[in-house]
Design an enzyme around this catalytic site. Structure first.
Site, PDB file in Angstrom:
ATOM      1  N   LYS A 113      21.792 -55.011 -77.471  1.00 41.55           N
ATOM      2  CA  LYS A 113      22.720 -54.171 -78.254  1.00 41.55           C
ATOM      3  C   LYS A 113      22.228 -54.041 -79.697  1.00 41.55           C
ATOM      4  O   LYS A 113      22.360 -52.978 -80.314  1.00 41.55           O
ATOM      5  CB  LYS A 113      24.138 -54.766 -78.270  1.00 41.55           C
ATOM      6  CG  LYS A 113      24.782 -54.838 -76.923  1.00 41.55           C
ATOM      7  CD  LYS A 113      25.209 -53.467 -76.434  1.00 41.55           C
ATOM      8  CE  LYS A 113      25.876 -53.572 -75.092  1.00 41.55           C
ATOM      9  NZ  LYS A 113      25.788 -52.436 -74.247  1.00 41.55           N
ATOM     10  N   LYS A 196      17.856 -51.053 -64.015  1.00 42.21           N
ATOM     11  CA  LYS A 196      19.175 -51.401 -63.478  1.00 42.21           C
ATOM     12  C   LYS A 196      20.029 -50.135 -63.354  1.00 42.21           C
ATOM     13  O   LYS A 196      20.072 -49.345 -64.298  1.00 42.21           O
ATOM     14  CB  LYS A 196      19.825 -52.377 -64.459  1.00 42.21           C
ATOM     15  CG  LYS A 196      21.228 -52.780 -64.149  1.00 42.21           C
ATOM     16  CD  LYS A 196      21.758 -53.743 -65.174  1.00 42.21           C
ATOM     17  CE  LYS A 196      23.096 -53.268 -65.690  1.00 42.21           C
ATOM     18  NZ  LYS A 196      23.706 -54.134 -66.671  1.00 42.21           N
ATOM     19  N   LYS A 199      25.423 -46.619 -65.852  1.00 41.03           N
ATOM     20  CA  LYS A 199      25.871 -45.314 -66.321  1.00 41.03           C
ATOM     21  C   LYS A 199      25.314 -44.976 -67.690  1.00 41.03           C
ATOM     22  O   LYS A 199      25.178 -43.816 -68.058  1.00 41.03           O
ATOM     23  CB  LYS A 199      27.390 -45.278 -66.360  1.00 41.03           C
ATOM     24  CG  LYS A 199      27.948 -44.528 -65.188  1.00 41.03           C
ATOM     25  CD  LYS A 199      29.442 -44.595 -65.182  1.00 41.03           C
ATOM     26  CE  LYS A 199      29.862 -45.955 -64.674  1.00 41.03           C
ATOM     27  NZ  LYS A 199      31.226 -46.287 -64.696  1.00 41.03           N
TER      28      LYS A 199
HETATM   29  P1  TYM Z   1      29.847 -54.877 -65.666  1.00 34.72           P
HETATM   30  O1  TYM Z   1      31.164 -54.230 -65.812  1.00 34.72           O
HETATM   31  O2  TYM Z   1      28.700 -54.371 -66.439  1.00 34.72           O
HETATM   32  O3  TYM Z   1      29.431 -54.887 -64.154  1.00 34.72           O
HETATM   33  C1  TYM Z   1      30.331 -55.337 -63.156  1.00 34.72           C
HETATM   34  C2  TYM Z   1      29.612 -56.067 -62.060  1.00 34.72           C
HETATM   35  O4  TYM Z   1      28.662 -55.202 -61.431  1.00 34.72           O
HETATM   36  C3  TYM Z   1      27.387 -55.825 -61.449  1.00 34.72           C
HETATM   37  N1  TYM Z   1      26.360 -54.787 -61.628  1.00 34.72           N
HETATM   38  C4  TYM Z   1      25.244 -54.721 -60.901  1.00 34.72           C
HETATM   39  N2  TYM Z   1      24.785 -55.491 -59.893  1.00 34.72           N
HETATM   40  C5  TYM Z   1      23.616 -55.135 -59.342  1.00 34.72           C
HETATM   41  N3  TYM Z   1      22.892 -54.065 -59.736  1.00 34.72           N
HETATM   42  C6  TYM Z   1      23.314 -53.275 -60.738  1.00 34.72           C
HETATM   43  N4  TYM Z   1      22.611 -52.225 -61.098  1.00 34.72           N
HETATM   44  C7  TYM Z   1      24.546 -53.585 -61.379  1.00 34.72           C
HETATM   45  N5  TYM Z   1      25.251 -53.025 -62.388  1.00 34.72           N
HETATM   46  C8  TYM Z   1      26.367 -53.773 -62.526  1.00 34.72           C
HETATM   47  C9  TYM Z   1      27.412 -56.772 -62.644  1.00 34.72           C
HETATM   48  O5  TYM Z   1      26.455 -57.798 -62.496  1.00 34.72           O
HETATM   49  C10 TYM Z   1      28.824 -57.286 -62.576  1.00 34.72           C
HETATM   50  O6  TYM Z   1      28.934 -58.337 -61.646  1.00 34.72           O
HETATM   51  N6  TYM Z   1      30.626 -58.917 -68.420  1.00 34.72           N
HETATM   52  C11 TYM Z   1      30.844 -58.350 -67.127  1.00 34.72           C
HETATM   53  C12 TYM Z   1      32.321 -58.235 -66.749  1.00 34.72           C
HETATM   54  C13 TYM Z   1      33.039 -59.522 -66.893  1.00 34.72           C
HETATM   55  C14 TYM Z   1      32.989 -60.624 -65.977  1.00 34.72           C
HETATM   56  C15 TYM Z   1      33.829 -61.604 -66.567  1.00 34.72           C
HETATM   57  C16 TYM Z   1      32.309 -60.860 -64.795  1.00 34.72           C
HETATM   58  C17 TYM Z   1      33.874 -59.841 -67.905  1.00 34.72           C
HETATM   59  N7  TYM Z   1      34.343 -61.114 -67.699  1.00 34.72           N
HETATM   60  C18 TYM Z   1      34.012 -62.830 -65.941  1.00 34.72           C
HETATM   61  C19 TYM Z   1      32.513 -62.088 -64.180  1.00 34.72           C
HETATM   62  C20 TYM Z   1      33.350 -63.068 -64.758  1.00 34.72           C
HETATM   63  C21 TYM Z   1      30.262 -56.950 -67.134  1.00 34.72           C
HETATM   64  O7  TYM Z   1      30.117 -56.338 -68.164  1.00 34.72           O
HETATM   65  O8  TYM Z   1      30.006 -56.447 -65.927  1.00 34.72           O
END
Ligand code: TYM
Length: 334
Positions: A113, A196, A199
């Site tokens: 970031k 990855k 969006k």
């Molecule tokens: P976020 O919202 O970016 O993504 C949500 C979940 O989707 C998975 N993910 C992917 N897995 C495989 N390939 C990809 N291209 C891909 N893009 C997204 C992410 O690994 C995630 O599991 N910080 C977290 C949200 C969060 C969270 C938490 C997760 C907040 N608090 C506590 C677990 C426990 C996030 O931004 O994920």
């Protein structure tokens, strides 16, 4: 014996995509019957990017609908909205007192970031892993189904939980680990070759759960491949491996084996491969898309799910927070 506790969440940034689905939601759906699960919509987390209020609400609603359409059962798991739990920011604040600038600045997602959005490097971004630790620790979870990109955040959650236990001399928090049913954590790459599926790299890079057959065909036809293979038994590039990985999810074993052999003997035709994947993706995603459409109008159900989730999640969160307040020395005068 009490079931192990599971927590995970997704930020509400619009529609879920195949990366979210494969990295996280498929695990949620399986785990809800094997463990005591808390799955939430991480709307506090999305505030780091300052969404406008109407968009934020619509996105929360959309993720809720998509969770249900993918098969999350609010009677089997606890399904809630993060901002319905005031206990989370309170624990976040407590953990922040023992989280240090140096360690937070070294987190890969923060460094990224700092590089990509230097004009909005707010304190919420710096302490993002602390908030995530609070989400997990508030229910004393040991297992966290996430994709590979979240691995370092899990390491931080263990650090903050262990540190709190040590400082206040009580084993309140177990160590949480990323979980994917015995397999390695996964990362679904973007269709345009980005490392990855995300969006933030543009819509052409992602297959969303709500994409129509026409959109899926168009996006797949533009998915990047490679010029090779130039030699028999070459190792596929990341982009081609990605297509094989998609096939593993949505196509039959026979089809996958056909294209794997065609790659190995250099007879593969990427146009055919991509068309086949597109049709299989359409078949795979159509039932989910149909359920999403049906749920869109069901405000009554959504309200019921949110209320039920909030009550169950608050009960668990309040118990943990009570313990934390006690060990810290917040005692009642009454
Ligand atoms: P976020 O919202 O970016 O993504 C949500 C979940 O989707 C998975 N993910 C992917 N897995 C495989 N390939 C990809 N291209 C891909 N893009 C997204 C992410 O690994 C995630 O599991 N910080 C977290 C949200 C969060 C969270 C938490 C997760 C907040 N608090 C506590 C677990 C426990 C996030 O931004 O994920």
């Amino acid at each position: 014996m009490a079931k192990e506790i599971v927590v995970s969440g997704i930020r509400p940034t619009g529609n879920l995509h195949l990366g979210n689905y494969m990295g996280a939601v498929t695990n949620f759906v399986k785990m809800q019957y094997d463990y005591t699960c808390y799955f939430f919509i991480a709307d506090y987390h999305s505030l780091t990017t300052h969404p406008n209020p109407a968009d934020l609400h619509n996105n929360v609603r959309q993720v809720l609908i998509e969770y249900l359409a993918c098969g999350l059962n609010p009677d089997a798991c606890t399904l809630y909205i993060q901002s319905d739990l005031p206990q989370i920011p309170e624990l976040y604040m407590m953990l922040n007192m023992h989280a240090y600038k140096g360690e937070l600045e070294r987190v890969a997602s923060f460094k990224e970031k700092a590089r990509t959005q230097p004009d909005n490097l707010n304190a919420g971004l710096l302490t993002y892993p602390v908030l995530m630790a609070a989400d997990i620790l508030i229910h004393k979870a040991g297992k966290v189904p996430v994709g590979k990109d979240q691995e370092q955040h899990l390491e931080m959650a263990r650090t903050f939980g262990n540190r709190f236990n040590r400082i206040y001399e009580k084993e309140i928090f177990p160590e949480p680990y990323a979980f994917n049913y015995g397999n390695n954590l996964i990362k679904i790459p973007g269709l345009q070759g980005g490392s990855k599926m995300s969006k933030s790299d543009g819509d052409a890079n992602v297959i969303s759960l709500i994409n129509t057959p026409e959109q899926i065909r168009k996006k797949m036809s533009k998915a990047v491949t490679e010029t090779g293979p130039l030699m028999v038994d070459s190792i596929p590039s990341e982009a081609v491996q990605n297509l094989f990985n998609l096939m593993k999810i949505v196509s039959t074993d026979e089809k996958l084996s056909h294209y794997t052999k065609a790659y190995a003997n250099c007879s593969i035709r990427y146009g055919d491969l991509k068309k086949d994947i597109a049709e299989d993706l359409i078949n795979f995603l159509s039932p989910i898309r149909e359920k999403i459409t049906l749920l869109q109008a069901d405000n009554k159900l959504l309200a019921k799910v949110v209320k039920q989730g909030r009550e169950k999640a608050q009960e668990s969160a309040a118990n943990t927070l009570k313990e934390c307040r006690e060990v810290i020395g917040f005692k009642s005068f009454l």
